[in-house]
Design a protein around this motif. Sequence first.
Motif, PDB file in Angstrom:
ATOM      1  N   GLY A  38       0.820  -1.204   0.000  1.00 62.59           N
ATOM      2  CA  GLY A  38       0.000   0.000   0.000  1.00 62.59           C
ATOM      3  C   GLY A  38       0.852   1.252   0.000  1.00 62.59           C
ATOM      4  O   GLY A  38       0.423   2.324   0.428  1.00 62.59           O
ATOM      5  N   LEU A  39       2.080   1.129  -0.482  1.00 62.14           N
ATOM      6  CA  LEU A  39       3.036   2.239  -0.546  1.00 62.14           C
ATOM      7  C   LEU A  39       3.673   2.263  -1.921  1.00 62.14           C
ATOM      8  O   LEU A  39       3.882   1.221  -2.544  1.00 62.14           O
ATOM      9  N   LYS A  40       4.001   3.434  -2.392  1.00 59.79           N
ATOM     10  CA  LYS A  40       4.687   3.558  -3.662  1.00 59.79           C
ATOM     11  C   LYS A  40       6.168   3.804  -3.403  1.00 59.79           C
ATOM     12  O   LYS A  40       6.534   4.587  -2.536  1.00 59.79           O
ATOM     13  N   ALA A  41       7.003   3.118  -4.175  1.00 61.80           N
ATOM     14  CA  ALA A  41       8.444   3.247  -3.992  1.00 61.80           C
ATOM     15  C   ALA A  41       8.909   4.674  -4.244  1.00 61.80           C
ATOM     16  O   ALA A  41       8.385   5.364  -5.123  1.00 61.80           O
ATOM     17  N   THR A  42       9.871   5.121  -3.456  1.00 63.67           N
ATOM     18  CA  THR A  42      10.546   6.391  -3.716  1.00 63.67           C
ATOM     19  C   THR A  42      11.455   6.248  -4.936  1.00 63.67           C
ATOM     20  O   THR A  42      11.584   7.159  -5.742  1.00 63.67           O
ATOM     21  N   ARG A  43      12.065   5.084  -5.025  1.00 65.73           N
ATOM     22  CA  ARG A  43      12.931   4.791  -6.172  1.00 65.73           C
ATOM     23  C   ARG A  43      12.835   3.310  -6.497  1.00 65.73           C
ATOM     24  O   ARG A  43      12.967   2.464  -5.605  1.00 65.73           O
ATOM     25  N   ALA A  44      12.583   2.982  -7.764  1.00 65.88           N
ATOM     26  CA  ALA A  44      12.542   1.592  -8.226  1.00 65.88           C
ATOM     27  C   ALA A  44      13.286   1.534  -9.554  1.00 65.88           C
ATOM     28  O   ALA A  44      12.931   2.222 -10.508  1.00 65.88           O
ATOM     29  N   LYS A  45      14.323   0.733  -9.588  1.00 67.53           N
ATOM     30  CA  LYS A  45      15.161   0.708 -10.785  1.00 67.53           C
ATOM     31  C   LYS A  45      15.696  -0.699 -11.043  1.00 67.53           C
ATOM     32  O   LYS A  45      16.089  -1.396 -10.101  1.00 67.53           O
TER      33      LYS A  45
END
Length: 332
Positions: A228-235
Amino acid sequence: MSGLAKEWGLNQGLYVVPDYLFGTDYESYIQDPRGKTKAFVYGQYAGDALSLITGAAELVSSGLVLVGGGLFSIGASPFTGGASLTVAPVAVGVTTVMATHGSTEIVSAANNMGGGHNWDPTLNGTGAGNSYKIVKNNKEANKLAKKNGNEGAEALKEEYVGRGNGTLFNMHIDTSTSEIILIKINDSSIKVSTGLFRLRRTKMSKIRISFGFMSEKLNFDEINNILGLKATRAKRKEDYPLPEYGTTEWVYSTSKDETLSLDDQFRKFLVIWEGKEDLINTISKKFEAQTFFSIVIEAPSMGGPEVVLYPDVVSFASSINAEIGFDLYIGE
């Protein structure tokens, strides 16, 4: 200005009589480099230069007066029956004194300037080891003393060197530690440590805490939905310029906030993440992911934050099998 005034007075011969009457040696004290700052010495050179100018002016003035006196005595004689002749010796006497003083002043200034002036190498940051900066005036010294709980500068000094001895010492700041040091005015080798410090506005450290998953098998959208959270950074690894050095990561970070304590920042993190331990472990198992904390600390060169991991933080990290890494950056 202090060095200028004292050096000019020395070249004028102002200290000869007091030294003779009271047995002092103020002339030697002025030329002694101990306790003398760089600014004082620059003032001495300026005082020598001023003395050369005023001495030369006296010589020029004495020559003009002498000519005027001579002409006056010759021109006035027929009308005064020679009475003006008694004026001429007075004029000559005065001009002689002026010329003598002017020449003496020039010789003194030239000798002092030619011999050079030195400042105390333990002051102004010019010596080896600790360097000290004098507290510039009484107002600043009193302000500094009051911030450290004393009534004023003299009260502070007497607390360390005894009643009546405060005037023998100047307050200095150790430029490497900001400690207040008392240095004897006529012997800078005598220093008294006070254990008191110049109080400055505390420059805050900045801390950011990041938590993440690392695995080639990560599905970013699915992780967002589970937590239920969106990543600050996803790579992904392949998105790096040099894929062989990259890793596939899903990372959630706090903002980089000013704080005096790592624990304060962790409290903000736990408000969001505490209670999600089972979800984290589910993701780790499903995507064969390693969990990790990355803690970035930007600290000033003098001082830094309290860095303590309290039991509940360690317990949380242990429950999700997360390693903890620190990146520390020391600034100005």
